[in-house]
Design a protein around this motif. Structure first.
Motif, short mmCIF file in Angstrom:
data_model
loop_
_atom_site.label_atom_id
_atom_site.label_comp_id
_atom_site.label_asym_id
_atom_site.label_seq_id
_atom_site.Cartn_x
_atom_site.Cartn_y
_atom_site.Cartn_z
N GLY A 20 0.22 -1.09 -0.21
CA GLY A 20 -0.30 0.09 -0.03
C GLY A 20 1.02 1.33 -0.10
N LEU A 21 1.72 1.23 0.96
CA LEU A 21 3.01 2.43 1.04
C LEU A 21 3.35 2.71 -0.57
N LEU A 22 4.13 1.88 -1.18
CA LEU A 22 4.94 2.09 -1.94
C LEU A 22 4.44 1.43 -3.26
N GLY A 23 2.61 1.07 -3.58
CA GLY A 23 2.26 1.18 -4.84
C GLY A 23 2.83 -0.30 -5.44
N ILE A 24 3.75 -1.15 -5.20
CA ILE A 24 3.83 -2.64 -5.87
C ILE A 24 3.34 -3.57 -5.17
N GLY A 25 3.03 -4.53 -6.08
CA GLY A 25 2.82 -6.17 -6.30
C GLY A 25 2.92 -6.51 -4.92
N ALA A 120 13.86 -4.16 -8.72
CA ALA A 120 14.52 -2.07 -8.41
C ALA A 120 15.78 -1.59 -8.94
N THR A 121 16.43 -1.55 -10.25
CA THR A 121 16.58 -0.58 -10.62
C THR A 121 15.78 0.32 -11.86
N GLN A 122 14.49 -0.14 -11.47
CA GLN A 122 13.17 0.92 -12.01
C GLN A 122 13.42 1.50 -11.04
N MET A 123 13.02 1.00 -10.53
CA MET A 123 12.57 2.09 -9.05
C MET A 123 13.73 3.21 -8.17
N LEU A 124 14.75 2.49 -9.04
CA LEU A 124 16.41 3.39 -8.63
C LEU A 124 16.67 4.80 -9.45
N LEU A 125 15.94 4.53 -10.67
CA LEU A 125 15.93 4.85 -11.72
C LEU A 125 14.55 5.84 -12.42
N ASN A 126 13.68 5.40 -11.54
CA ASN A 126 12.18 5.82 -11.74
C ASN A 126 11.99 6.22 -13.53
N HIS A 238 0.58 9.06 1.66
CA HIS A 238 0.32 10.64 1.11
C HIS A 238 0.91 11.29 2.42
N SER A 239 1.53 11.55 3.49
CA SER A 239 1.86 11.87 4.26
C SER A 239 3.41 11.94 4.41
N LEU A 240 4.35 10.65 3.63
CA LEU A 240 5.47 10.32 3.85
C LEU A 240 5.86 10.37 2.37
N PRO A 241 7.36 10.62 2.15
CA PRO A 241 8.39 10.94 0.90
C PRO A 241 8.34 9.72 0.19
N VAL A 242 7.51 9.02 -0.50
CA VAL A 242 7.41 7.91 -0.99
C VAL A 242 8.53 8.07 -2.25
N ASP A 243 8.55 8.66 -2.77
CA ASP A 243 9.76 8.33 -4.06
C ASP A 243 11.59 8.16 -3.56
N ARG A 244 11.45 8.75 -1.88
CA ARG A 244 12.72 8.43 -0.82
C ARG A 244 12.92 7.24 -0.83
#
Length: 265
Positions: A20-25, A120-126, A238-244
């Motif tokens: 839920g937090l990171l939007g991952i499966g 993981a690479t996709q997440m790092l490089l966005n 919605h309250s935490l720095p999700v990208d980080r």
């Protein structure tokens, strides 16, 4: 048995929160957690990865329903696309689970680790695909469904890691791609679970309370808590720095994947 169930309740809570937090499966988190828990139980290493994949698939049946219903209420599911791709999804996922049942735990772990490194690479490089084409016709959609389903069954996921980028590439708006992916996850989970149950029915070295390659104590624990913590994770997003947090989690995926590789040596 009580302590074992508590272990899986905890694993489900963590998996739901992270999903839920990171939007991952969920499968991305659940599979390595199950492999770790099975090793603590001293289950036969020859079947641990098969059990992890099958049980992950079965858990997605329950979690995907609430997900795609929520997206449907917001009008974010492309149901015509779901109907076109579902046959390919069923065929590819079932055949993929049949193949997985005949592969060694070592191969399946290595394949899963490569998948972790890719995500993981996709997440790092966005990295995100650029919308540059339209959805294929019926035959092309069937073929894509086969690929998404087969790959998903080999790594125990609901397919969002593949289906969302594919739909985005084909000019489907991101929010509708995510909603449609949630709906596609349900037939993937059904076909994958059936495949792992059928192909593992007479497998040797299975623990008690297994139905084929689905381990029921783990399934109950995972579903009971993940469906409760996933909405909490969404609120935290919605309250935490999700990208980080995603970048931190990507590094963690590299560590988990490398640990799984080391265990093969």
């Amino acid at each position: 048995m009580e302590s074992i169930l508590l272990m899986y309740l905890a694993a489900g809570a963590v998996a739901g929160l992270l999903a839920g937090l990171l939007g991952i499966g969920g499968g991305l988190v659940i599979v390595p957690m199950l492999v770790f828990c099975f090793s603590l139980q001293h289950l036969d290493p020859a079947v641990t990865m098969h059990l992890a994949l099958g049980t992950s698939m079965a858990s997605i049946i329950f979690t995907s329903v609430s997900s795609f219903r929520a997206h449907h209420r917001r009008g974010a599911v492309e149901w015509p696309l779901v109907r076109r791709i579902v046959l390919g999804i069923f065929v590819g996922t079932f055949l993929g689970s049949c193949l997985a049942a005949r592969l060694s735990t070592g191969f399946l772990k290595s394949f899963f680790v490569l998948f972790l490194y890719y995500v993981a690479t996709q997440m790092l490089l966005n990295t995100k695909p650029k919308p540059s084409r339209q959805l294929p016709g019926n035959l092309g959609t069937f073929a894509v469904g086969n690929v998404i389903g087969a790959f998903s069954s080999l790594v125990g996921i609901g397919g969002g890691t593949l289906s969302v980028p594919f739909m985005t590439w084909c000019n489907v708006p991101v929010h509708r791609a995510i909603g449609t992916s949630a709906a596609i996850g349900f037939p993937i989970a059904i076909a994958g679970t059936v495949g792992y149950v059928v192909n593992g029915w007479h497998a040797a070295a299975l623990p008690a309370y297994s139905v084929g390659y689905v381990y029921l104590p783990a399934l109950v624990g995972l579903v009971a808590t993940s469906v409760l913590t996933a909405p909490f994770g969404v609120r935290l997003a919605h309250s935490l720095p999700v990208d980080r947090l995603k970048r931190v989690f990507a590094v963690l995926l590299f560590v988990v994947g490398t640990r799984m590789l080391i265990s093969l040596v």
